[in-house]
Write a protein that holds these residues in place. Structure first.
Motif, PDB file in Angstrom:
ATOM      1  N   ALA A  12      24.283  77.987  44.651  1.00  0.00           N
ATOM      2  CA  ALA A  12      22.996  77.646  44.036  1.00  0.00           C
ATOM      3  C   ALA A  12      21.835  78.290  44.791  1.00  0.00           C
ATOM      4  N   LEU A  13      21.929  78.316  46.131  1.00  0.00           N
ATOM      5  CA  LEU A  13      20.858  78.923  46.921  1.00  0.00           C
ATOM      6  C   LEU A  13      20.759  80.416  46.665  1.00  0.00           C
ATOM      7  N   LEU A  14      21.899  81.112  46.628  1.00  0.00           N
ATOM      8  CA  LEU A  14      21.882  82.549  46.362  1.00  0.00           C
ATOM      9  C   LEU A  14      21.357  82.846  44.956  1.00  0.00           C
TER      10      LEU A  14
ATOM     11  N   VAL B   9      11.542  85.944  57.583  1.00  0.00           N
ATOM     12  CA  VAL B   9      12.865  85.520  57.099  1.00  0.00           C
ATOM     13  C   VAL B   9      12.966  84.001  57.132  1.00  0.00           C
ATOM     14  N   PHE B  10      12.542  83.403  58.232  1.00  0.00           N
ATOM     15  CA  PHE B  10      12.542  81.943  58.313  1.00  0.00           C
ATOM     16  C   PHE B  10      11.674  81.342  57.210  1.00  0.00           C
ATOM     17  N   ALA B  11      10.494  81.920  57.022  1.00  0.00           N
ATOM     18  CA  ALA B  11       9.571  81.379  56.031  1.00  0.00           C
ATOM     19  C   ALA B  11      10.159  81.450  54.624  1.00  0.00           C
ATOM     20  N   PHE B  12      10.794  82.559  54.290  1.00  0.00           N
ATOM     21  CA  PHE B  12      11.381  82.714  52.960  1.00  0.00           C
ATOM     22  C   PHE B  12      12.461  81.666  52.717  1.00  0.00           C
ATOM     23  N   LEU B  13      13.334  81.481  53.681  1.00  0.00           N
ATOM     24  CA  LEU B  13      14.423  80.513  53.504  1.00  0.00           C
ATOM     25  C   LEU B  13      13.901  79.082  53.441  1.00  0.00           C
ATOM     26  N   ILE B  14      12.931  78.741  54.270  1.00  0.00           N
ATOM     27  CA  ILE B  14      12.374  77.386  54.251  1.00  0.00           C
ATOM     28  C   ILE B  14      11.744  77.085  52.898  1.00  0.00           C
ATOM     29  N   ALA B  15      10.951  78.024  52.389  1.00  0.00           N
ATOM     30  CA  ALA B  15      10.288  77.804  51.101  1.00  0.00           C
ATOM     31  C   ALA B  15      11.291  77.739  49.960  1.00  0.00           C
ATOM     32  N   ILE B  16      12.295  78.608  49.975  1.00  0.00           N
ATOM     33  CA  ILE B  16      13.299  78.615  48.909  1.00  0.00           C
ATOM     34  C   ILE B  16      14.069  77.301  48.894  1.00  0.00           C
ATOM     35  N   ILE B  17      14.503  76.836  50.067  1.00  0.00           N
ATOM     36  CA  ILE B  17      15.271  75.595  50.137  1.00  0.00           C
ATOM     37  C   ILE B  17      14.418  74.409  49.688  1.00  0.00           C
ATOM     38  N   GLY B  18      13.172  74.357  50.139  1.00  0.00           N
ATOM     39  CA  GLY B  18      12.300  73.256  49.737  1.00  0.00           C
ATOM     40  C   GLY B  18      12.073  73.207  48.243  1.00  0.00           C
ATOM     41  N   CYS B  19      11.829  74.358  47.618  1.00  0.00           N
ATOM     42  CA  CYS B  19      11.597  74.391  46.175  1.00  0.00           C
ATOM     43  C   CYS B  19      12.872  74.100  45.397  1.00  0.00           C
TER      44      CYS B  19
ATOM     45  N   GLY C 105      15.012  62.343  38.715  1.00  0.00           N
ATOM     46  CA  GLY C 105      14.041  61.515  38.014  1.00  0.00           C
ATOM     47  C   GLY C 105      13.735  60.185  38.673  1.00  0.00           C
ATOM     48  N   SER C 106      14.491  59.781  39.670  1.00  0.00           N
ATOM     49  CA  SER C 106      14.250  58.497  40.324  1.00  0.00           C
ATOM     50  C   SER C 106      13.626  58.701  41.700  1.00  0.00           C
ATOM     51  N   ALA C 107      13.011  57.648  42.212  1.00  0.00           N
ATOM     52  CA  ALA C 107      12.431  57.723  43.550  1.00  0.00           C
ATOM     53  C   ALA C 107      13.518  57.925  44.607  1.00  0.00           C
ATOM     54  N   GLU C 108      14.690  57.329  44.382  1.00  0.00           N
ATOM     55  CA  GLU C 108      15.790  57.510  45.319  1.00  0.00           C
ATOM     56  C   GLU C 108      16.220  58.967  45.383  1.00  0.00           C
ATOM     57  N   SER C 109      16.239  59.643  44.231  1.00  0.00           N
ATOM     58  CA  SER C 109      16.616  61.051  44.201  1.00  0.00           C
ATOM     59  C   SER C 109      15.601  61.904  44.956  1.00  0.00           C
ATOM     60  N   VAL C 110      14.324  61.582  44.828  1.00  0.00           N
ATOM     61  CA  VAL C 110      13.295  62.321  45.565  1.00  0.00           C
ATOM     62  C   VAL C 110      13.516  62.193  47.066  1.00  0.00           C
ATOM     63  N   GLY C 111      13.815  60.976  47.518  1.00  0.00           N
ATOM     64  CA  GLY C 111      14.070  60.771  48.948  1.00  0.00           C
ATOM     65  C   GLY C 111      15.300  61.514  49.439  1.00  0.00           C
ATOM     66  N   GLU C 112      16.371  61.479  48.643  1.00  0.00           N
ATOM     67  CA  GLU C 112      17.601  62.164  49.046  1.00  0.00           C
ATOM     68  C   GLU C 112      17.386  63.670  49.133  1.00  0.00           C
ATOM     69  N   ARG C 113      16.718  64.237  48.142  1.00  0.00           N
ATOM     70  CA  ARG C 113      16.496  65.681  48.133  1.00  0.00           C
ATOM     71  C   ARG C 113      15.529  66.108  49.219  1.00  0.00           C
ATOM     72  N   THR C 114      14.547  65.282  49.536  1.00  0.00           N
ATOM     73  CA  THR C 114      13.622  65.612  50.620  1.00  0.00           C
ATOM     74  C   THR C 114      14.362  65.659  51.954  1.00  0.00           C
ATOM     75  N   THR C 115      15.214  64.670  52.191  1.00  0.00           N
ATOM     76  CA  THR C 115      16.022  64.670  53.409  1.00  0.00           C
ATOM     77  C   THR C 115      16.938  65.887  53.455  1.00  0.00           C
ATOM     78  N   SER C 116      17.567  66.190  52.323  1.00  0.00           N
ATOM     79  CA  SER C 116      18.478  67.329  52.268  1.00  0.00           C
ATOM     80  C   SER C 116      17.749  68.641  52.543  1.00  0.00           C
ATOM     81  N   SER C 117      16.544  68.797  52.027  1.00  0.00           N
ATOM     82  CA  SER C 117      15.811  70.051  52.235  1.00  0.00           C
ATOM     83  C   SER C 117      15.464  70.248  53.711  1.00  0.00           C
ATOM     84  N   VAL C 118      15.072  69.180  54.397  1.00  0.00           N
ATOM     85  CA  VAL C 118      14.725  69.297  55.821  1.00  0.00           C
ATOM     86  C   VAL C 118      15.960  69.668  56.638  1.00  0.00           C
ATOM     87  N   VAL C 119      17.073  68.985  56.372  1.00  0.00           N
ATOM     88  CA  VAL C 119      18.301  69.264  57.120  1.00  0.00           C
ATOM     89  C   VAL C 119      18.771  70.691  56.888  1.00  0.00           C
ATOM     90  N   GLN C 120      18.791  71.117  55.629  1.00  0.00           N
ATOM     91  CA  GLN C 120      19.240  72.477  55.316  1.00  0.00           C
ATOM     92  C   GLN C 120      18.316  73.522  55.927  1.00  0.00           C
TER      93      GLN C 120
END
Length: 382
Positions: free
Chosen positions: A138-140, A328-338, A346-361
């Motif tokens: 999905a990232l590629l 390179v770091f900036a490109f990957l950080i922005a791509i992963i966050g978006c 659609g739920s608040a729980e999903s927003v929290g899970e994806r936010t955590t996942s983006s930071v870790v990745q």
């Protein structure tokens, strides 16, 4: 005559070549606790050939329809409803919709506990590997989509979103300057303290200057700024786009004939690619300044001597090595966050899970790319 509010009951009447499932009373949520044990007791003992008798049912709601779906199963319930042409249309619609759709929810039973054996370990390992592969794919794919959109809009200045780019540049770069500078200064001071403590035992405390300059020009300047932005900006991108996804604003953008990648992603990616090199440069200066303070106050190296040693012993290539990693770091950080923002369901729980996942990745990718770059530059002799 059965009272209208009498608790519902079910029985199987055998006769001839087929049996009859007869329902009586009110099949409503009020009497759920009374009806559900009867349904569970009859489920396993139902014969193959059945007919359904609903004439004595006074009332039925979604809870009762769900219980009937559990008792008969969705396929058999639909077949029995088709065999009753005189059934009221509203009751038929309720049973057909709720009774069949809710079957899986009511009939669900948790899988048996199978312990933590070797098979379970293999299963969890396979699931983890599959999840990593799906995320990488999905990232590629998202990187390719963003690059294709960038190439398509690059030669059309009227489609550039300068205002959005400037706003994102302010939020991601200018607002991050204080925290990046302060953290880099403190890390530079810590590195100088540790270096002086170790090198002083060998009478070589003067080389603390080289340690600080090498560390921040090659590694820590870019890595510290990137990790801070991974925690600060990647999470913000995910939360912003995820909230828009939950509120169906992205669907509205598509309805207006606009491309969400062009409107939402490109300004963020370009702003971070412009801003992180600036923050990296500031982090290098702040880290070296923090190390210089320790050298001057704790070791006794004059500022002029610090600058002279740094100028003599530190090649300019170290600066370019550190700066080359920032985009390179900036490109990957922005791509992963978006990308994680677009995955919100659609739920608040999903927003929290994806936010955590983006930071870790994002942090993981920064450290991984930095390690690979260090090996590459070392082998190249840069």
């Amino acid at each position: 005559m059965i009272p209208v509010d009498a608790p519902g009951r079910v029985e199987v009447i055998a006769g001839g070549g087929e049996s009859t499932v007869r329902l009586e009373g009110a099949w409503t949520l009020t009497h759920f606790a009374t009806i559900e044990p009867q349904v569970q007791a009859l489920r396993a003992a139902l014969p193959e050939r059945l007919r359904l008798d609903l004439d004595a049912v006074s009332r039925i709601d979604t809870a009762g329809a769900g219980l009937l779906g559990v008792l008969l199963g969705p396929a058999r319930l639909r077949a029995l409803l088709d065999a009753q042409p005189d059934l009221a249309p509203e009751r038929r619609a309720l049973l057909d919709t709720v009774g069949c759709a809710i079957h899986d929810i009511f009939a669900y039973s948790p899988p048996p506990y199978d312990g933590f054996g070797f098979v379970r370990l293999l299963q969890k390992t396979g699931e983890a590997v599959d999840a990593i592969w799906c995320q990488t794919r999905a990232l590629l794919g998202f990187i390719g989509l963003v690059l294709e959109t960038l190439a398509r809009t690059l030669l059309q200045p009227r489609r550039w979103r300068i205002a959005s780019l400037v706003v994102q540049l302010e939020q991601t770069t200018l607002d991050a300057l204080p925290i990046v500078s302060l953290l880099s200064l403190m890390v530079g001071a810590v590195i100088a303290f540790l270096g002086a403590t170790v090198l002083n035992a060998y009478g070589a405390s003067v080389f603390t200057v080289d340690l600080v300059s090498f560390a921040f020009l090659r590694e820590f300047g870019a890595v510290l700024a990137a990790i801070l932005l991974a925690g600060r900006t990647a999470s913000a991108f995910t939360a912003q786009i995820g909230a828009m996804k939950a509120n169906e604003e992205i669907d509205a953008i598509r309805t207006l004939g606009l491309d969400p990648i062009e409107v939402l992603v490109l300004p963020r990616v370009l702003a971070l690619m412009l801003g992180l090199p600036m923050l990296t440069f500031v982090a290098m200066l702040a880290g070296i300044f923090g190390g210089a303070l320790v050298c001057v106050l704790a070791i006794g190296i004059p500022p002029a001597m610090f600058l002279s040693l740094m100028h003599t012993d530190t090649p300019l290539s170290y600066f370019w090595v550190g700066m080359s990693k920032a985009p390179v770091f900036a490109f990957l950080i922005a791509i992963i966050g978006c990308l994680e923002g677009f995955k919100v369901t659609g739920s608040a729980e999903s927003v929290g899970e994806r936010t955590t996942s983006s930071v870790v990745q994002a942090i993981f990718m920064v450290i991984l790319i930095d390690a690979l770059a260090a090996l590459f530059f070392m082998e190249m002799g840069w």
